[in-house]
Each structure stands twice: as C-alpha cells, then as structure tokens.
Design an enzyme around this catalytic site. Structure first.
Site, mmCIF file in Angstrom:
data_model
loop_
_atom_site.group_PDB
_atom_site.id
_atom_site.type_symbol
_atom_site.label_atom_id
_atom_site.label_comp_id
_atom_site.label_asym_id
_atom_site.label_seq_id
_atom_site.Cartn_x
_atom_site.Cartn_y
_atom_site.Cartn_z
ATOM 1 N N ASP A 388 8.762 8.935 6.821
ATOM 2 C CA ASP A 388 8.284 7.999 5.541
ATOM 3 C C ASP A 388 9.013 6.810 6.092
ATOM 4 O O ASP A 388 9.757 6.960 7.270
ATOM 5 C CB ASP A 388 8.995 8.379 4.709
ATOM 6 C CG ASP A 388 8.457 6.995 2.899
ATOM 7 O OD1 ASP A 388 7.828 6.622 3.409
ATOM 8 O OD2 ASP A 388 9.694 6.634 2.106
ATOM 9 N N THR A 390 9.797 2.934 4.238
ATOM 10 C CA THR A 390 10.475 3.017 3.267
ATOM 11 C C THR A 390 11.236 3.340 2.390
ATOM 12 O O THR A 390 11.680 4.181 2.029
ATOM 13 C CB THR A 390 9.474 2.725 2.050
ATOM 14 O OG1 THR A 390 8.180 1.395 2.407
ATOM 15 C CG2 THR A 390 10.656 1.338 1.038
ATOM 16 N N ARG A 581 7.454 -6.854 3.721
ATOM 17 C CA ARG A 581 6.780 -6.088 1.980
ATOM 18 C C ARG A 581 6.066 -7.128 1.082
ATOM 19 O O ARG A 581 6.303 -7.619 0.552
ATOM 20 C CB ARG A 581 7.211 -5.238 1.728
ATOM 21 C CG ARG A 581 7.745 -4.213 2.434
ATOM 22 C CD ARG A 581 8.864 -3.028 1.449
ATOM 23 N NE ARG A 581 8.277 -2.269 0.253
ATOM 24 C CZ ARG A 581 8.481 -1.008 -0.199
ATOM 25 N NH1 ARG A 581 9.859 -0.864 0.191
ATOM 26 N NH2 ARG A 581 8.169 -1.057 -1.179
ATOM 27 N N ARG A 740 -0.973 2.624 5.308
ATOM 28 C CA ARG A 740 -2.262 2.666 3.710
ATOM 29 C C ARG A 740 -2.585 4.138 3.250
ATOM 30 O O ARG A 740 -3.475 4.540 2.600
ATOM 31 C CB ARG A 740 -3.841 1.896 3.727
ATOM 32 C CG ARG A 740 -3.113 0.522 4.098
ATOM 33 C CD ARG A 740 -2.774 -0.102 2.591
ATOM 34 N NE ARG A 740 -2.562 -2.091 3.280
ATOM 35 C CZ ARG A 740 -2.408 -2.390 2.620
ATOM 36 N NH1 ARG A 740 -1.155 -2.298 1.338
ATOM 37 N NH2 ARG A 740 -2.349 -4.234 2.727
ATOM 38 N N ASP A 770 7.319 11.662 -0.923
ATOM 39 C CA ASP A 770 7.357 12.514 -0.306
ATOM 40 C C ASP A 770 7.240 13.585 -0.272
ATOM 41 O O ASP A 770 7.623 14.595 0.409
ATOM 42 C CB ASP A 770 8.528 12.072 0.858
ATOM 43 C CG ASP A 770 8.391 10.289 0.989
ATOM 44 O OD1 ASP A 770 7.929 9.913 1.032
ATOM 45 O OD2 ASP A 770 9.764 9.450 0.827
#
Length: 1025
Positions: A388, A390, A581, A740, A770
C-alpha cells in the site's frame, strides 16, 4: 409477536428484567457439549480444563500422521511374535515428543487464560440492565437507554475493536431518555419492561438492526444506539443499557473466528519427502520379507539349527511376520522428533525477531512482532512485494498545504525548513500547527469578500465525523482518519471552527459568529463509495448537501457543463506533480419536497430485510448528484524515513515491488520516482500500450515500469488469459504501479500474482482497507500506523516502520531459511542413514529382522544423542553476518531460487545417507566378521561410528559457533559414553586390545567420512558461487 418474528427474519428476543424467560433458555455446557440459546458473559479464552486437557491434547497430537504412525509401531512391538526390538525403544521417544508438545500447548493455554478480560462482569446476562461508569470497559453489547449527558449522549472509544482512538458518540432513543432519566432513574430502570427484537448474533461491527417494543409503540434501533463490548466509556459519567448480546454472542467475539494456518513451501515439500520415505520403507520391508521367505524355503532346510529355530513355519507365514518386523525395525527412518523440533525452532526465530533492537521504534514503543510461528523460512523466499502507499510508504501525518477555490490556487508548496507561519493572532481558537502559507486567502476570509471561499470552509467544518474535545479553552479534534483531522484543523486555524456536535446538530464558529446547523442525514464514507456527505439545514432554513471525496468520484456527480472545468483539471495535475493528495468538495441545494420524499425512502430502507448496503447506496446516489464544485484540497503526506533506501535494496535482492494505491495516476507515479521504485530513466508502460503486442519486446530492451488504473484492471480481468500475460510482462519490468484501485481489487491483484507466479508473495499495509490484501498473500505484514490496528491484527508479522522490512527479509528471512533447510536436511540424513544400516545387516542375518543396534541406543539416538547440536545450529547458525546480508542483498536470491531445499538437494541428501550407511556398516563388518569378536562388539562399534559421524557432520556444517553450540556437542558425546559405560557390563571391556581396536576403527571411519563431507561442502560452495 411471532408474526413479526417470522415475517422479518429478526429472531433474537430480549426481555428487560424478565429473569424467568431468559433463565429457561440460558446456554449450558458439559465437557464438549453445549445447548441453550442465550450465552453467559464468561469469556473462555482457554482451550483446556483440568478434566479435558489429557484426552483433548492427545486427540490433537494424534491428528499428526507421524505420531499416529509411531503409536501403531508401539502396538506392533507389543506383539511378541513380530517384535524385533523392545516396545520401550519407540515408546520412550514417542512419550518425550508428546510430553514436550503437551507442555507447549499447556503453556500457551495458560498465557491465554491470563489474558481473560472483562472478568468483572461475568454474571451479566442478556436481560440485565447494566450501569457503566466513566473510563470503564463496556462488558457486553448494550442498548443505550439513558446517560447523565444532555439528550442521553454517550462518548466511547473503540481502540480495542478497530484501533481508532477518536471518540464516537452514541445516543439513546428520545423515549427512553425522557421516561427513564430523572431523580428516580434506578426505580424507572427496575420497572422497565421493554422487549427488543433484533438480528441474531453476528460479527458485523458496523451494522445493527432491531426494534424496541415498549408501551404499545415500536422504535427503530441501529448502530448509533448500541454500545459494543470492548469499547471504553469516555466524557460520560454514567450510562445505563440493556444487555443484548453477552459473552460469545457479542459482536467482538463473533469476529474471533478460527485461525487459518498457512503452510510454507518448505514444509509442503518436507511432507512429500516423508511420504516418499514411508513408501520406500514399506517397499523395502516387503522386499526383505520376500527375501526371508526365500531364505526359509531354500537355505534353512540345509541347516538343522535354523530349521529347529523356525519350528516348521511355512515360508509365506515367516515372510508375513518378517514384514511387520522390518516395519518396526525401519521405523526410525521416519523423523519422529522432527516436527516438534521444527516448531520449537520456529518459535525461537519469532522471539529473535521480537528481540531485534534494530527493528524497535521508540516513538510509539513498538517492537517487531511475529504473530504466527509457521512462516519464518518463507521470509527468506519472497519474490513479490505488494505494498500500500498511504501510511505504508508515507507517514500518514497529513498537512494542509494548498487548495483550489473559484479558479485560484492558494498556498505555496515550499520546504518546511523555509516555511514562515501566518499571523493568526486574531483567531482565539487557533491551536497552531498550520503549514499553509498564503495571506491572500486569509484576507479574503476575514474581509468576507469571497462567498466561494466562505462556502468552501463551511463545507470543511461540517462534512466530517470528527469529535471535539475542549482542553484549556481550545477545541482539539479526534478523527477517524488523518484526512479529516487535517481538513478540520485547517478550517479551524482559518476561522471556521467546528465547536461541537450532537445527534441532531452541528455547531461551528464562522469568524467568531456561532451558528447551529441541524444535521438531517450523514452519508457515511466507505472504501467502495470513496466519499461522504452531510445533509444539513442552515440557520436560515435552507437545505444543503455538502460532499467531499476522491476527485474521480465527485467530478462525475457534478452538474453538466460545470464551470472552471479546465482550470480544475489543471490544478489537479499540478497537485499530483507535487505528490499531494487531493479531495474535491461540492455542495447542492436540496428542495424541501425532495428531502421529504428522500427521507421517507431512507426510513423504509432502514427496516428492509434484503441487502441493506446495496439499497442504501442506491438511495445515497439519488441525493449525491447535480453537485456544484466548491474547490479542491491538497494535502501533503511525506515519505517515511528510509523508504527509498529500503525499496532500492529490496530491488537489488531480486524482489518485484508492486505499489497498490487509491491515488490518481500522476500522484502515484511521482511518489514512485521519489521512493526509488523507478529510476529516473524508466519508461512507463500504461494505457493502450498494455494491450500492444510489442510491449514485451519494449520491456525487455529497456528499463520499464507498468502503470495500470483500477478501471483498466477491472476491464482487463474479464479476459481469462489476461492475468498470466500481465504477470509475465511484469516480471520483465522494474516495478508495477496500480492506481485508483479499491480494497477488493488489491486482494484480486495479490490473488492474480499467486495464481500465475511460483514466487512467494508478501503484502504490506497499515489500514483496514488493506486487510483483504494482507490475508490473501502468502505472508501478510501490518504496520502500526495511525489508521487503526486492523491491519496488524490480521497480519502474520507486524512492524512499526516500512524501513524495518529490509532487515526482516534480508537478515531474519535469510537466516531462517538457511537454518530451517540445514535442520531438515540433517534430520533426514541422520534418520535414514541410521535406519538403512539394518538393511545391509539383513544380508548377513538371513533376513531375520534382527536389529543392528542395541535397544537402548535406538531409544536415545534421536532424543538425547543427536538432538541438541542440531537444535543449537537451528537457533544460531549464520552463513553470513547481518551486516553482510544488508551490504550484499544479492545473497537473498538463494532462498528465492530454493537452492538449499528442493527435490534435487533432497535426493542428493538421501543418496548421501545411503552412502554413509554403507560406510558405517561394511567397514566394521569387513574388519570384524572373521575375528573372534561377538555381535555386541560389532553393535557397539557401529553405533559409536554412527554417533561420531553425525556429530562430525554438525561440526563441519557449523559456521557460527556459540557457547551453546560447543556445550551441546560436548554434552551429546559425554552423554553417549557415560550411558554406554553404565548400560554395559564391566567384564565385557576388560580386554584393552578390544577397546583399542574399536576406537581405532571408529577413527578410521570418521576420517574417511570427513574427507567425503569436505568434498561435498566444496562442491556445494562452487554451485552457490
């Protein structure tokens, strides 16, 4: 009541203060049997009781095929006619293995017992009314009836459930608040006779559906009325509730499903090897039994002594008896203690990971954690790392840096070292910490010269789920996500201050003017919707819907031909280039008639029994359309320390790094360059190029990276053959960026890599979105981030920072793979070499299944004489130091290529054991067969040679000596010679010449064997180089 029960499917009935009704249906248990409907509130985190420990633990241990096999061997040894060795020679090792495993299970269960929680409320049942005090844990799932706060509000912290430390509010029904509160609250509660009908116990933490029937009226219930077990009461002195679910019926315990154990490739290959050994043993025993029958038929009649011993038994019967005798005799070739040793070494490796000070993060007092004890060696074999972005690669400590409002970009993206803060002394609510620098926006807000800017920050102050907490006269916020906290704090610093909220109202201060907004509906954020909205009535009576979310979601819900489209897209592109972001903020004026009709539809959906989430999503979509764009927020999320160096090192080690993120493509690509996922001269393959036939050749000829978006991924996965092509193409590229993507798509990508690749996959993330990805991969790693602890709770390993992944894989992973492989090969080698000696001896004893060794040596060989040296080697062995592992990450490819444990290596190991057994038997036999020495002298010579050979094998393979390794070798040899002296008659060794002969012969065998071992080690080193 029964009609309602059958019609709606809501079948769980709770009657307040009705002791007799619930007592008749109370759940009861005896041993493993349970019956009844309503559980008590006792949390049984232990598995065993004093009554069930022995039978249940033995039942679990004999689920292992190896233990069951040796139990059958003990039974066969109890039959005198086929017992070739005494029963205790197998029983003692088996009891040792069962005892060690039983003690381990008991210790684990005692640890679980020590963590028994909520013991203060074990007498609570489903019909009880419960009183909870401030800072206390809620001990059951309670329906909130009333509290000491205004409007019967109740503030709870859910950190033990989802890891989020922000406060969440719950509120009682208006009818229970009005009727039960007052001076005589205890008497009112004692007389309360409401009946709750709700759904049966389930593990859905974010959904609750039910009705309260009281005084002839029905009142709808949802999650906002429920206090879940495990939450902590905050900012509320006293709360009163009705217990709905207790004990194992509570939602948090319904989520505690059985742990799914993952098997490593090494373990699966080991199981296949053990099966091959078993088949070989049965085949060999069958052939030797045939030899015994032929010997009886052709040779025995020629010798009267042999004929008398056989007592006129037929050759077929003798062969049948001999078959079972050889099964017993060759059973030591099955590594009985291997599995328990395997588990102990795994456990020690997990402890070493947790004790590694280099992976300890002082900021939040978080060491590395190994949450499973079965995957250590696979840490040294990872081929694909799927991460991941972020909170995993970035800090997830968000800073409001820029914004776009009415065609203008506000804020300067400069270094924080050069940053000069704004003068906000005019704002009495300012708490500091704003990293935004643009006086133009402050002037427009203070002068109220821009209605667009005012409406933009009004949306930021209203559209959220933040809870406020006042300290020293200033508002501080607790948010469910860092994004919300950053935006609400930015609005506070610039004059739009969120003050407080209740279930029906939101209170904000707009440049010192306090305004109350009526909260009509809150449309929650979900990972699927990727947006949230609030529907409010402003002080002027106008209805407005404020919405914020991902740009790809919000922009498609705007009015047609919306203004400033080009400038908005240009601003989004500039923000993406700065690795910021973005969130889009929009508004809609809602007519009164539309709100009336929509709210009626929403109420009906709340009582539906079908797929409620799908119905609500459709209803939300009806309201979230024809929006007007207010602006765009740009938030900075900086990379964690050491991320670029870690990714660069892992790429050198041969790992394919994939980054899966929900950000737009431009932002993800810029972050990819910043974290060294891609080199500056890397060519990006994306869009239509992914479908081109020349893509493979382009990827081979130049450095390339694949970039694919979530919609493209969804479209391409419709073709069955596309997954294999994409994974094959990615293997030729430096890295892969998936932008996305939704949480479900993250898991689909991991599953695709697992399906179309033979390498080990590792997924790493820090948030609840996640979890699916982490659970799908071979190895899941959770980071202790700021998005809660769900990722850690569902992971196999937990780290505090991404940079610690380098040491976890390159050092601990490589060492674990090396140690486990050496351990398994040595175990197979020593057990098969030990057992095969019996086969060669069969050619000299007429296939009579006579053992070569003495019975006590067979019993102590595996459990005492040869166990400690290899265990110390499995604990501490290092082929290279930790510094060398990090300096030369290419060493890691040994595990990726399975160089130390594969079918060829196992075949060579087994052939080497065959060769060793030949040397161990035929050299002593060749020397002693024509001498006057007896059988026992031959047995002592062979078993001494076996022990010395196995010990020398460990010594030659040990490259990292510790005091424990030396002590283990010395102890094994001393134990053997002392036990030999103790178990033999002294008269047998009175002749000095015999003793010298045996010792010289053993030395000759060991020297001969060591030369062969040195040759093999040199060949292995050449192969590795």
């Amino acid at each position: 009541m029964m009609f309602y029960d059958l019609f709606s499917g809501v079948k769980w009935e709770v009657r307040a203060n009705d002791h007799y009704f619930h007592q008749s249906c109370r759940r009861k248990s005896f041993l493993c049997f349970r019956w009844g409907r309503y559980a008590d509130n006792v949390v049984r985190s232990y598995k065993y009781t004093p009554l069930t420990f022995l039978p249940l633990n033995l039942y679990e241990q004999f689920q292992r095929v190896a233990n069951l096999f040796f139990l059958l061997i003990v039974i066969l040894q109890s039959v005198p006619i086929i017992a070739t060795i005494p029963w205790y020679s197998t029983m003692l090792p088996l009891l040792f293995v069962l005892l060690v495993r039983g003690c381990k299970d008991l210790a684990t269960d005692l640890v679980s017992l020590s963590f028994l929680s909520f013991s203060q409320s074990i007498l609570l049942n489903s019909f009880h009314l419960h009183r909870s005090l401030k800072t206390s844990h809620i001990s059951a799932d309670l329906l909130l009836l009333c509290s000491t706060e205004p409007h019967s509000l109740c503030y709870v912290e859910t950190a033990d459930i989802d890891g989020e430390t922000n406060l969440k509010f719950r509120q009682a029904l208006s009818v229970t608040h009005t009727e039960l509160n007052g001076d005589s609250v205890k008497q009112n509660l004692a007389a309360f006779d409401g009946i709750v009908w709700c759904e049966k116990p389930n593990g859905n933490l974010h959904s609750f559906k039910g009705e309260l029937h009281w005084k002839g009226e029905r009142h709808l219930l949802d999650t906002d009325h429920l206090l879940l077990r495990g939450t902590v009461l905050r900012n509320t002195d006293i709360a009163y509730g009705l217990a709905i679910y207790t004990g194992s019926d509570s939602k948090i315990l319904q989520n505690c499903g059985k742990l799914k154990l993952k098997n490593t490739q090494v373990e699966m290959l080991l199981n296949k090897t053990v099966l091959v050994i078993l088949l070989f043993m049965i085949t060999t025993a069958l052939l030797l039994a045939v030899g015994a029958g032929l010997f009886e038929h052709r040779v025995s009649p020629k010798y009267d002594v042999v004929s008398v011993l056989q007592r006129d038994s037929s050759p077929a019967y003798l062969g049948f008896i001999t078959f079972w005798g050889y099964i017993i005799l060759l059973s030591p070739s099955m590594p009985m203690s291997l599995y328990i040793t395997f588990e102990v070494i795994h456990m020690v490796h997990c402890l070493l990971i947790g004790w590694d000070i280099e992976m300890y993060w002082e900021d939040n007092n978080s060491p590395a954690q190994a949450r499973t004890t079965t995957l250590n060696e696979e840490l040294g074999q990872v081929g694909h790392l799927l991460s991941d972005k972020t909170g995993t690669l970035t800090q997830n400590r968000l800073l409001f840096r820029q914004c776009f409002i009415a065609g203008h970009i506000y804020g300067l993206l400069i270094s924080l070292m050069l940053f000069s803060p704004l003068d906000l002394s005019w704002n009495r609510f300012s708490c500091g910490g704003l990293k935004f620098s643009d006086q133009r926006l402050v002037d427009k807000l203070r002068e109220r010269s821009s209605p667009e800017c005012q409406e933009f920050f009004t949306a930021l102050a209203l559209c959220h789920t933040v809870m406020s907490e006042w300290r020293d006269g200033l508002p501080h916020y607790q948010a469910a996500s860092p994004d919300e906290e950053a935006l609400v704090c930015a609005a506070r610093e610039l004059g739009w201050v969120f003050l407080s909220r209740t279930r029906e109202t939101l209170t904000i201060s707009e440049m010192g003017l306090t305004r109350n907004y009526q909260l009509l509906a809150l449309l929650d954020f979900t990972s699927k919707r990727r947006r949230m909205s609030v529907l409010v009535r402003d002080p002027g009576g106008q209805l407005k819907l404020y919405c914020k979310g991902a740009d790809i979601v919000v922009l498609e819900r705007l009015q047609r031909d919306w203004p400033l489209q080009e400038s908005t897209e240009r601003a989004l592109e500039l923000f993406a280039q700065g690795c910021l972001r973005t969130l889009c903020v929009a508004v809609r004026s809602v007519p009164e008639a539309l709100w009336t009709e929509w709210s009626r539809t929403l109420s009906q959906a709340g009582t539906s029994t079908g797929n409620q989430e799908t119905v609500l999503e459709e209803i939300y979509d009806q309201m979230e359309k024809d929006l007007t764009l207010l602006g765009v927020t740009a938030i900075e999320d900086r990379l964690q320390e050491g991320v670029p160096e870690t990714i660069a090192t892992l790429r050198r080690a041969g790992l394919k790094v994939w980054v899966l993120t929900g950000d737009k493509t431009e932002t993800a690509v810029n972050v990819g360059y910043a974290c060294k996922l891609m080199d500056p001269d890397t060519i990006l393959i994306q869009g239509e190029e992914l479908r081109s036939e020349n893509t493979d050749r382009r990827a081979v000829k130049s450095k390339a990276a694949l970039v694919i978006s979530g919609p493209e991924l969804a479209e391409m996965t419709k073709a069955p053959e596309w997954g294999a092509k994409f994974v094959a193409l990615s293997d030729q590229c430096q890295s892969v960026l998936c932008c996305r993507v939704t949480p479900a798509q993250k898991a689909e990508v991991v599953e695709m890599v697992r399906k179309h690749s033979t390498s080990i996959t590792m997924a790493i993330g820090d948030g609840a979105n996640d979890v699916n990805m982490i659970k799908t991969a071979h190895i899941g790693v959770g980071l202790c981030g700021v998005e809660g602890s769900q990722a850690v709770q569902n992971a196999d390993f937990a780290l505090a920072q991404f940079r610690f992944l380098r040491r976890l894989l390159l050092v601990h992973g490589h060492w674990s793979y090396y140690r486990i492989c050496i351990l398994l090969r040595y175990f197979l080698y020593k057990t098969t070499a030990f057992a095969l000696v019996h086969i060669w001896y069969s050619f000299y004893n007429g296939f009579s299944a006579q053992p070569m060794y003495e019975s006590w040596f067979i019993s102590l060989y595996t459990t005492l004489y040869t166990s400690l040296p290899i265990q110390c080697m499995g604990f501490f062995e290092q082929d290279v130091s930790a510094k060398s592992c990090l300096c030369w990450p290419e060493i890691y490819s040994i595990g990726q290529k399975e160089q130390l444990f594969n079918p060829l290596v196992l075949a060579i190991t087994l052939l080497y054991s065959v060769y060793t057994s030949i040397i161990l038997f035929f050299i002593p036999m060749g020397i002693l067969q024509y001498s006057a020495l007896d059988y026992q002298t031959l047995a002592v010579t062979v078993q001494t040679s076996v022990l010395l050979t196995m010990t020398v094998e460990v010594i030659l393979h040990t490259k990292f000596w510790t005091k424990y390794s030396v002590a283990a070798v010395v102890f094994s040899l001393v134990a053997f010679f002392l036990s030999t002296l103790a178990l033999h008659s002294t008269r047998l060794f009175t002749f000095v010449d015999i003793t010298k002969c045996i010792l010289i012969l053993c030395i000759i065998i060991c020297v001969f064997q060591s030369n062969v071992i040195d040759l093999k080690i040199n060949m292995n080193q050449v192969n590795i180089l």
